[in-house]
Design an enzyme around this catalytic site. Structure first.
Site, mmCIF file in Angstrom:
data_model
loop_
_atom_site.group_PDB
_atom_site.id
_atom_site.type_symbol
_atom_site.label_atom_id
_atom_site.label_comp_id
_atom_site.label_asym_id
_atom_site.label_seq_id
_atom_site.Cartn_x
_atom_site.Cartn_y
_atom_site.Cartn_z
ATOM 1 N N GLY C 42 0.790 -1.224 0.000
ATOM 2 C CA GLY C 42 0.000 0.000 0.000
ATOM 3 C C GLY C 42 0.819 1.269 0.000
ATOM 4 C CB CYS C 252 -25.206 -9.801 -19.455
ATOM 5 S SG CYS C 252 -24.326 -9.563 -21.021
ATOM 6 C CB CYS C 255 -23.530 -13.787 -21.661
ATOM 7 S SG CYS C 255 -23.247 -12.960 -20.069
ATOM 8 C CB CYS C 276 -20.621 -8.808 -19.131
ATOM 9 S SG CYS C 276 -21.649 -10.128 -18.529
ATOM 10 C CB CYS C 282 -19.566 -11.188 -21.837
ATOM 11 S SG CYS C 282 -21.275 -10.955 -22.348
#
Lengths: 256, 260, 295
Positions: C42, C252, C255, C276, C282
């Site tokens: 970080g 979606c 899909c 998606c 997808c």
């Protein structure tokens, strides 16, 4: 014999006024006296004799130039009021020694009842309880509810003085320093103050009070300290000075 | 006997550069006891604000030591603190109310947010608790609660000062430093702010150092007082003694300059 | 010509360039910065960001990390907001492939190294993979502290009161923390980190992942990292908990998936089209490939 509660020895006060090119004023010269617990010492003398200076020195509002004030605290410790650390003086003022000046110095915009209650809250009393007790004390001094909730700055001299007196008696201390507590009071209220003083004394409070009123001195004082030109002389309350037509009497008269 | 909360010894702050040396304050020593209010009075340039700035570490002293009871048991000089400890001192142990609210507040953060910052620094993580506590402080300082989510940029000077005091009280610091807190305000507003501080002090027993050029402020708030002139403490004592029996020529002058 | 055809084409490698475009010393320096970033999860490590053959702000940070890490036997995938077929994604992928000989892929599961902008793939990444995120603004404190030096001091002292204050103000003004993309996270209980502008949907994937995440900001010259199995927690108030985006009742259009991050676009007829965001996912759903999408 036990040591006195307060033993003042060789107290002198010199005020150097730098702004007046170093002019010196000497309100007190070599003042000594003792005070036992529960005893009432009156201070008499003409204006400018150093009476108020004496009380202020004991309260540490003035710094003593010389001398000691050996005070035995409730806890049995000996403290020199003139040289004790400020911190201790603050604690003594809160818990044991109350000084009531001739003229009320109340903080602005604080109702009379809260001015009096502050004496108690400083000692840790709950605000509501303190207010009740303060209000009762002011009522006893003939101050009605509407005045109690007004600001003392708006009061007459007599009303201000009653607020001041109430501060002294709402929580009787071990040592009470009073500067002319009845000067602006009418006869009725003066009697109430005398009553309160008797009660406080009965409860063990030692009092040092400045009075101009010979009658009051005779009725209240165990002993009298007469100040003139900064030097002190001790007399009995039934002394001629107080009782009758002596020179001091004239002094007392003059000073009224 | 109670131990002092803060001991300051031989504080010096000297600004020196090419060919000049300005003594802001020199050999300043004092103690502050728990629950008491210490006043520092003096004219502008006397060094009184420098003392506060050094204590809050906005300014790093040239030399001297300050011991806070809760900081390493009062045995380590506060001015030897590393950055992290310094921040800890500033957010947890002390707080400062500046003369200019712009210095003490983020004017583009809500009034509540300004107070909340000190709570957030102390790891408060519930918004409802934070808001309850922040509004509690704002109520104490008489900021209308409906203004909690407004920006202090749009507040009056007196109201900004109240928010600053609320912020200073947040997180219960051991020592609150107040620098000329009424100087920029109208007289009537000054009175309100002073009453507020006095009331809070008597209710919550806050330990504080009050710096002011105004003896009236000192009279009202301080138990004990230091008088400063030209960077030095010329006199110290109980406030009523300073006012009624001033010893130093400067203090006598100061006291006699006060009207009424 | 479709994107797949472009991959199949595999033209000749660029002539006259060193392996991975960057010179060896540059790669070493970047790798050192990466190692330091991994060692201090970080923490933003400065590095000497190079001039790249694409403009700053177009993924130069991510690209430099990728080029410093990629080997000839790697399989690379480049995503631009979930899409492998954007001009930028295609160009980056071709540049990487042509200067290293690495294989290209569109399938998350096949890639050893994925460079991405603004998304973490739906398919769960595993220990052998590496995700390189392009970062526009690496400093999470940028909005609360303008001074770079002061912000660094705040990180050094873990002094995040101002960050929390910004979240508090957000809650007060909007009733919730509104940060959508790039929700600030606490890494390893120590550093607040900008996770790059990924949606909230992707934030939980950073926590205790098997994969190594590397973050590169080319314009800002910073590299940082979240190593595998690191705690990454969104900053949240106890009574305003972090939540991911939801797509209630939506799926979606292509899909039919209901378990992926959807992007919606308004259509000419007034309706909206949801598909998606992750094109690879997808395709997988459409092609019936079994994909683990629980991170």
């Amino acid at each position: 014999m036990a040591d006195p509660m307060l033993s003042v020895s060789g107290l002198s006060k010199t005020i150097t006024l730098h702004i007046l090119h170093g002019a010196e004023v000497r309100p007190l010269r070599d003042v000594s006296f003792d005070l036992d617990a529960g005893e009432f010492l009156a201070i008499a003398g003409p204006s400018g004799a150093g009476k108020s200076s004496l009380l202020k020195c004991l309260n540490r509002t003035y710094l003593a130039t010389a001398g000691t004030a050996r005070y035995i605290t409730r806890a049995g410790e000996t403290v020199d009021l003139f040289s004790a650390p400020e911190r201790e003086v603050v604690a003594l003022r809160r818990d044991e020694i109350t000084y009531v000046s001739q003229f009320l110095k109340a903080p602005p915009r604080v109702p009379a009842v809260d001015v009096v209650a502050s004496v108690l809250t400083q000692r840790g009393v709950e605000l509501e309880v303190a207010r009740e007790r303060a209000s009762a004390m002011l009522s006893r001094l003939g101050m009605g509810p509407s005045l109690q909730t007004s600001y003392p700055a708006l009061f007459s001299g007599g009303e201000q003085q009653r607020v001041n007196v109430a501060k002294a008696f709402v929580a009787p201390p071990r040592l009470l320093l009073l500067d002319e507590p009845t000067s602006a009071l009418d006869a009725d209220n003066r009697e109430r103050v005398i009553e309160l003083l008797h009660e406080a004394q009965a409860a063990g409070t030692a009092v040092i009070a400045i009075f101009h009123d010979r009658d009051l001195i005779r009725r209240l004082a165990d002993r009298v300290l007469v100040l003139a030109d900064g030097t002190a002389r001790e007399v009995a309350p039934d002394d001629d000075y107080i009782a009758g037509d002596s020179v001091t009497d004239e002094l007392l008269e003059v000073s009224r | 006997m109670v131990a002092p909360l803060l001991r300051v010894r031989d504080l010096n702050k000297i600004y020196s550069g090419k060919g000049h040396r300005i003594v802001a304050c020199e050999d300043v020593s004092f103690d502050v006891y728990p629950g008491e209010v210490l006043g520092i009075v003096g004219e502008s340039g006397s060094g009184k604000s420098t003392v506060l700035q050094c204590l809050f570490q906005d300014v790093i002293p040239t030399s001297g030591s300050a011991f806070l009871t809760s900081f390493h048991g009062g045995e380590r000089n506060m001015w030897d603190a590393d950055r992290r400890e310094r921040r800890e001192l500033r957010t947890h142990r002390m707080s400062m109310v500046y003369q200019n609210p712009r210095q003490g507040l983020n004017l583009m953060v809500t009034a509540g947010g300004n107070v909340a910052e000190r709570l957030l620094a102390a790891d408060w993580r519930r918004v409802s608790d934070i808001r309850a506590k922040a509004s509690d402080y704002l109520v104490r300082t008489e900021v209308p609660i409906e203004r909690m989510d407004d920006f202090p940029a749009f507040f009056s000077g007196g109201m900004q000062q109240r928010v600053q005091i609320a912020k200073a009280l947040a997180n219960n610091p051991e020592l609150v430093l107040l620098d000329e807190l009424t100087t920029g305000l109208d007289v009537s507003v000054q009175a309100g702010v002073l009453d507020l501080v006095r009331d809070i002090q008597s209710r919550y027993g806050v330990t504080a150092i009050v710096v002011s050029h105004d003896l009236g402020v000192i009279r009202l708030l301080a138990d004990r007082t230091l008088v400063m002139k030209d960077g030095h403490v010329v006199e110290s004592g109980l406030t009523d003694q300073i006012l009624e029996d001033p010893q130093h020529p400067y203090t006598q002058l100061l006291v006699n300059c006060v009207t009424n | 010509m479709g994107v797949r055809a472009l991959i199949e084409e595999r033209g000749a490698a660029f002539e006259g360039y060193t392996f991975g475009f960057l010179d060896d010393m540059a790669k070493r320096e970047i790798r050192r910065a990466i190692l330091k970033g991994v060692a201090i999860p970080g923490h933003q490590v400065p590095f000497g960001s190079r001039e790249m053959p694409i403009a700053r702000g177009w993924g130069t940070g991510g690209l430099q990390i990728t080029l410093a890490c990629v080997g000839a036997d790697d399989t690379i995938k480049v995503i631009d907001q979930g899409d492998d077929a954007s001009v930028n994604a295609v160009n980056l992928r071709r540049l990487i492939a042509k200067t290293t000989g690495a294989r290209e892929t569109l399938t998350t599961g096949d890639a050893t190294l994925i460079q991405t902008r603004h998304r973490i793939p739906e398919e769960r990444m595993t220990a052998g993979q590496m995700l390189i995120l392009q970062v526009p603004i690496p400093e999470p404190l940028r909005h609360v502290e303008r001074s770079v030096a002061a912000a660094r001091a705040m990180h050094a002292e873990a002094d995040y009161a101002r960050m929390w204050l910004a979240l508090y103000e957000d809650v007060v003004r909007n009733g919730e923390v509104t940060a959508g993309a790039g929700y600030p996270v606490m890494v390893n209980h120590r550093f607040v980190m900008a996770p790059s502008p990924i949606p909230r949907w992707d934030i939980p994937k950073l926590d205790q992942a098997e994969t190594l995440f590397l973050f590169g900001a080319g314009r800002e010259k910073r590299i940082y990292a979240v190593p595998p199995y690191t705690d990454v927690k969104p900053l949240e108030f106890e009574d305003y908990p972090f939540s991911i985006e939801g797509f209630p009742g939506m799926s979606c259009r292509r899909c039919g998936a209901t378990d992926s991050y959807l992007v919606t676009s308004p259509q000419a007829d007034g309706s909206t089209l949801s598909v998606c965001s992750d094109a690879s996912y997808c395709d997988d759903v459409l092609g019936g490939r079994k994909v683990v999408n629980q991170w």
